[in-house]
Write an enzyme that holds these catalytic residues in place. Structure first.
Site, PDB file in Angstrom:
ATOM      1  N   ASP A 269       2.641  -0.225  11.820  1.00  0.00           N
ATOM      2  CA  ASP A 269       2.622  -1.555  12.435  1.00  0.00           C
ATOM      3  C   ASP A 269       3.901  -2.359  12.206  1.00  0.00           C
ATOM      4  OD1 ASP A 269       2.303  -1.947   9.730  1.00  0.00           O
ATOM      5  OD2 ASP A 269       0.669  -3.392   9.902  1.00  0.00           O
TER       6      ASP A 269
ATOM      7  N   ARG B  34       0.624  -5.562  -5.925  1.00  0.00           N
ATOM      8  CA  ARG B  34       0.673  -6.830  -5.207  1.00  0.00           C
ATOM      9  C   ARG B  34       1.224  -7.882  -6.167  1.00  0.00           C
ATOM     10  NH1 ARG B  34      -0.232  -4.830  -0.085  1.00  0.00           N
ATOM     11  NH2 ARG B  34      -2.092  -3.513  -0.082  1.00  0.00           N
TER      12      ARG B  34
ATOM     13  N   ASP C  19       4.626  -4.480   6.007  1.00  0.00           N
ATOM     14  CA  ASP C  19       4.903  -5.844   6.438  1.00  0.00           C
ATOM     15  C   ASP C  19       5.162  -6.796   5.273  1.00  0.00           C
ATOM     16  OD1 ASP C  19       3.271  -8.658   7.191  1.00  0.00           O
ATOM     17  OD2 ASP C  19       4.684  -7.979   8.706  1.00  0.00           O
TER      18      ASP C  19
ATOM     19  N   ARG D  46      -5.307  -1.747   9.120  1.00  0.00           N
ATOM     20  CA  ARG D  46      -5.187  -3.203   8.985  1.00  0.00           C
ATOM     21  C   ARG D  46      -5.410  -3.872  10.335  1.00  0.00           C
ATOM     22  NH1 ARG D  46      -0.472  -6.902   6.504  1.00  0.00           N
ATOM     23  NH2 ARG D  46       0.492  -6.224   8.441  1.00  0.00           N
TER      24      ARG D  46
ATOM     25  N   GLY E  15       0.822  -1.205   0.000  1.00  0.00           N
ATOM     26  CA  GLY E  15       0.000   0.000   0.000  1.00  0.00           C
ATOM     27  C   GLY E  15       0.855   1.253   0.000  1.00  0.00           C
TER      28      GLY E  15
ATOM     29  N   GLU F 175     -10.336  -0.547  11.492  1.00  0.00           N
ATOM     30  CA  GLU F 175     -10.882  -1.563  10.588  1.00  0.00           C
ATOM     31  C   GLU F 175     -10.573  -2.991  11.044  1.00  0.00           C
ATOM     32  OE1 GLU F 175      -9.240  -1.253   6.682  1.00  0.00           O
ATOM     33  OE2 GLU F 175      -7.165  -1.245   7.351  1.00  0.00           O
TER      34      GLU F 175
ATOM     35  N   THR G 155       4.391   2.783   5.573  1.00  0.00           N
ATOM     36  CA  THR G 155       2.996   2.347   5.677  1.00  0.00           C
ATOM     37  C   THR G 155       2.255   3.280   6.630  1.00  0.00           C
ATOM     38  OG1 THR G 155       1.522   0.618   6.540  1.00  0.00           O
ATOM     39  CG2 THR G 155       3.741   0.670   7.435  1.00  0.00           C
TER      40      THR G 155
ATOM     41  N   ASP H 206      -0.079   2.390   8.468  1.00  0.00           N
ATOM     42  CA  ASP H 206      -0.586   1.607   9.594  1.00  0.00           C
ATOM     43  C   ASP H 206       0.275   1.692  10.854  1.00  0.00           C
ATOM     44  OD1 ASP H 206      -2.546   0.778   7.813  1.00  0.00           O
ATOM     45  OD2 ASP H 206      -1.461  -1.043   7.267  1.00  0.00           O
TER      46      ASP H 206
ATOM     47  N   ARG I  54      19.459  10.438  -4.167  1.00  0.00           N
ATOM     48  CA  ARG I  54      20.427  11.531  -4.036  1.00  0.00           C
ATOM     49  C   ARG I  54      21.571  11.182  -3.087  1.00  0.00           C
ATOM     50  NH1 ARG I  54      17.506  17.293  -5.281  1.00  0.00           N
ATOM     51  NH2 ARG I  54      16.594  16.569  -7.253  1.00  0.00           N
TER      52      ARG I  54
END
Length: 319
Positions: free
Chosen positions: A129, A72, A103, A171, A11, A222, A125, A127, A25
């Site tokens: 996580d 993906r 992840d 997630r 994502g 979620e 990410t 998230d 750079r």
């Protein structure tokens, strides 16, 4: 090491472009050639690899998303797909790879590492996580996007005396919900790291209503479940005027905050340094505002830990 590659995977998150810019750079500053892998691990397998120059990353630090694109790739989960990826890298003379993502992206980097190809992971990410780092690239921007939405929704919740359920991304992690809920003054925050019953939600709502409270904001991560379904349960239990907002992918977009641009620049540059030092199989992170690096294989074995003290504080402040 003469040539390195960089890819973004999984994502997208605001700040990925800033990280790509830093990798390119920093590498060129140290007289390395840099190659961009377009389309994540799918692009790696297909050989969609192009040399990047200083101008290739001009005027991207402020842009959300990723100029290298992302995808993906089920094939890369196989040993055969991973070997195809390594063959593509070697075909261009690339000796090390910077992987920017979450992840799943780290698991791909871990697989390449186990095949003997030097990789360094950069946590990108929303998230937040990824074990081994306090913050991931994109989390701060997503957080501010959610807070802005909460503030706007609170205005209409107040005007119409309604209870709003706001579902946010993350997630299986509750960081976005927890931080945004605390910063936005939510009455209830539901995260996957904490068990709850419908009574845990309804009880405070009814108590607040009895003392004259006219509106409430409930944040649902979620990973807990559907905000729509939870909203229905609340409506049935209270008969309060209830509305649901699912923020969705708007949380991934937008110009990165200053915090994310700085974090991405620091982490991207450090990843290049590790490759120059001959340290593959590592991941970079930030702890107490200091750059850290750790074994990427060991990191993936660690659980994500959330600050339960913040959840306790939110409950104390929402009485």
């Amino acid at each position: 090491m003469k040539k390195i590659g960089v890819l973004t995977s999984g994502g997208d998150s605001p700040g990925m472009n800033a990280a790509v810019r830093a990798v390119v750079r920093k590498a060129i500053f140290h007289n390395l050639e840099v190659y961009g892998v377009y389309g994540g691990y799918a692009g790696l397998i297909s050989g969609n690899i192009k040399k990047l120059e200083l101008g290739s990353v001009g005027d991207i630090i402020h842009r959300g998303g990723t100029v290298l694109y992302s995808a993906r790739c089920e094939e890369f989960k196989t040993a055969e797909g991973q070997k195809k990826g390594i063959e593509s890298l070697k075909k261009h003379g690339i000796e090390g790879l910077v992987v920017i993502g979450g992840d799943g992206s780290y698991r791909g980097a871990k697989a390449l590492t186990e095949h003997g190809f030097p990789c360094v992971g950069v946590p990108g990410t929303i998230d937040n996580d990824i074990p081994g780092t306090q913050f991931t690239i994109g989390f701060d921007t997503a957080l501010n996007t959610v807070i802005d939405a909460i503030d706007k929704i609170r205005d209409t919740a107040t005007s119409h005396e309604r209870t709003f359920i706001i579902e946010v991304m993350g997630r299986d992690a509750g960081d976005i919900a927890l931080w945004a809920g605390l910063a936005g003054g939510a009455e209830t925050i539901l995260i996957p790291e904490e068990n709850y019953t419908i009574d845990d939600i309804v009880g405070p709502l009814i108590k607040g209503h009895e003392r004259g409270k006219k509106h409430s904001i409930i944040i649902v991560a979620e990973g807990v479940g559907s905000g729509v379904e939870i909203g229905k349960q609340i409506k049935e239990a209270t008969n309060f005027d209830t509305r649901i907002s699912v923020l969705g992918h708007m949380q991934r977009g937008g110009s990165p905050t200053a915090a994310d641009r700085v974090l991405a620049s620091r982490l991207g540059a450090r990843a290049v340094e590790l490759l120059i030092e001959g340290k593959g199989g590592r991941a970079v992170g930030i702890e107490e505002n200091k750059l850290v690096d750790y074994d990427i294989i060991e990191a993936l074995a660690q659980p994500h830990v959330i600050d339960k003290g913040m959840l306790k504080l939110s409950k104390e402040l929402s009485i």
